[in-house]
Design an enzyme around this catalytic site. Structure first.
Site, mmCIF file in Angstrom:
data_model
loop_
_atom_site.group_PDB
_atom_site.id
_atom_site.type_symbol
_atom_site.label_atom_id
_atom_site.label_comp_id
_atom_site.label_asym_id
_atom_site.label_seq_id
_atom_site.Cartn_x
_atom_site.Cartn_y
_atom_site.Cartn_z
ATOM 1 C CG HIS A 157 7.381 76.443 28.326
ATOM 2 N ND1 HIS A 157 8.513 75.668 28.462
ATOM 3 C CD2 HIS A 157 6.497 75.978 29.243
ATOM 4 C CE1 HIS A 157 8.320 74.769 29.420
ATOM 5 N NE2 HIS A 157 7.107 74.943 29.906
ATOM 6 C CD GLU A 158 2.233 76.384 29.072
ATOM 7 O OE1 GLU A 158 1.525 75.361 28.985
ATOM 8 O OE2 GLU A 158 3.026 76.576 29.997
ATOM 9 C CG HIS A 168 4.426 71.427 27.769
ATOM 10 N ND1 HIS A 168 5.285 70.470 28.262
ATOM 11 C CD2 HIS A 168 4.565 72.511 28.586
ATOM 12 C CE1 HIS A 168 5.914 70.945 29.332
ATOM 13 N NE2 HIS A 168 5.499 72.170 29.540
ATOM 14 C CD GLU A 214 7.633 71.933 32.705
ATOM 15 O OE1 GLU A 214 7.711 72.675 31.709
ATOM 16 O OE2 GLU A 214 6.607 71.884 33.400
#
Length: 264
Positions: free
Chosen positions: A133-134, A137, A192
């Site tokens: 997930h990071e 970004h 997100e």
């Protein structure tokens, strides 16, 4: 812990009291200064951005307890990421910070920093879900845009946009503020969800089970807070869209035929 110092950094400027008769001139000066800073940030080149990110990552690694290669946390992370070399052409590098906060973050240059306390509460699938997930970004350039936004808004970084296209050498205070922004960047609901999708695809492309992201979100959203409570826990335990995101990613994993790993 050193991280507490970083998360608590406040940059103070000299206090000035201007006479009433020059207040208009003072405000105009501030406005001109802000406009100039905004123009600088908007025109920052990729080379300049890379320079500021590099300075910030070097500063964070110097001012946090980075665990050595023979440490069990690092050995575990190396095992999990040994075949994870890049994300959309961005080379990745991983380090573990030995701190009590439960967190992880990824920088625009592909530097991924994982906190040991996050590793304590996550199994391997969940940990890679958070990392995926990071990295999402980063791939979607959210982290880069957040950094540029700080150059637009943070008075501490007035000197960051150097003249003649050069990269200015930032002070410790500026680096602290910039590093705090990288570690604690807040993203919109749309961002997100984009990071969820991109992270999902990143995990699948690297032969990892995307259910790990769902399971990590579930664990973080169920956190009641304790001595290791952190921003990432608080965000997931209070964010109104977390359950929608969990449901959305669960349905996608089911549709794609991935089997949910047994809880460990």
């Amino acid at each position: 812990m050193i991280i507490k110092k970083i998360l608590g950094i406040v940059v103070f400027g000299a206090a000035c009291v201007a006479p009433v008769e020059v207040s208009a001139q003072f405000n105009l000066s501030k406005a001109v200064k802000a406009a100039g800073k905004a123009a600088q940030a908007l025109t920052l080149t990729d080379e300049q951005m890379a320079g500021y990110v590099r300075q910030s990552v070097e500063w964070m690694d110097k001012n946090n307890p980075v665990l050595p290669e023979d440490n069990d946390y690092v050995v575990r992370l190396r095992r999990l990421t040994q075949n994870v070399k890049d994300a959309d052409g961005i080379p990745l590098n991983f380090k573990v910070y030995d701190v009590i906060d439960v967190n992880a973050f990824a920088c625009p240059d592909g530097s991924v920093r994982v906190f040991s306390s996050l590793m304590d509460i996550m199994n391997d699938d969940e940990l890679m879900g958070v990392i995926g997930h990071e990295i999402g970004h980063v791939v979607k350039r959210h982290s880069k845009n957040a950094m540029k936004q700080q150059l637009l808004t943070d008075a501490a970084l007035d000197a960051a946009g150097a003249a003649s296209g050069k990269v200015a050498r930032l002070t410790d205070s500026q680096l602290g503020a910039l590093s705090q922004n990288l570690m604690n960047a807040k993203f919109s609901q749309k961002q997100e969800m984009e990071a969820d999708d991109c992270g999902y695809e990143f995990l699948v492309a690297n032969g990892l089970n995307p259910w790990g992201m769902v399971m990590a979100f579930e664990k973080l959203s169920g956190s009641e807070g304790d001595a290791k409570s952190s921003m990432i826990q608080k965000m997931f335990s209070s964010h109104p869209d977390t359950q929608k995101r969990i449901k959305r990613m669960s349905e996608r994993a089911q549709k794609d035929g991935f089997e949910r790993p047994a809880a460990k």
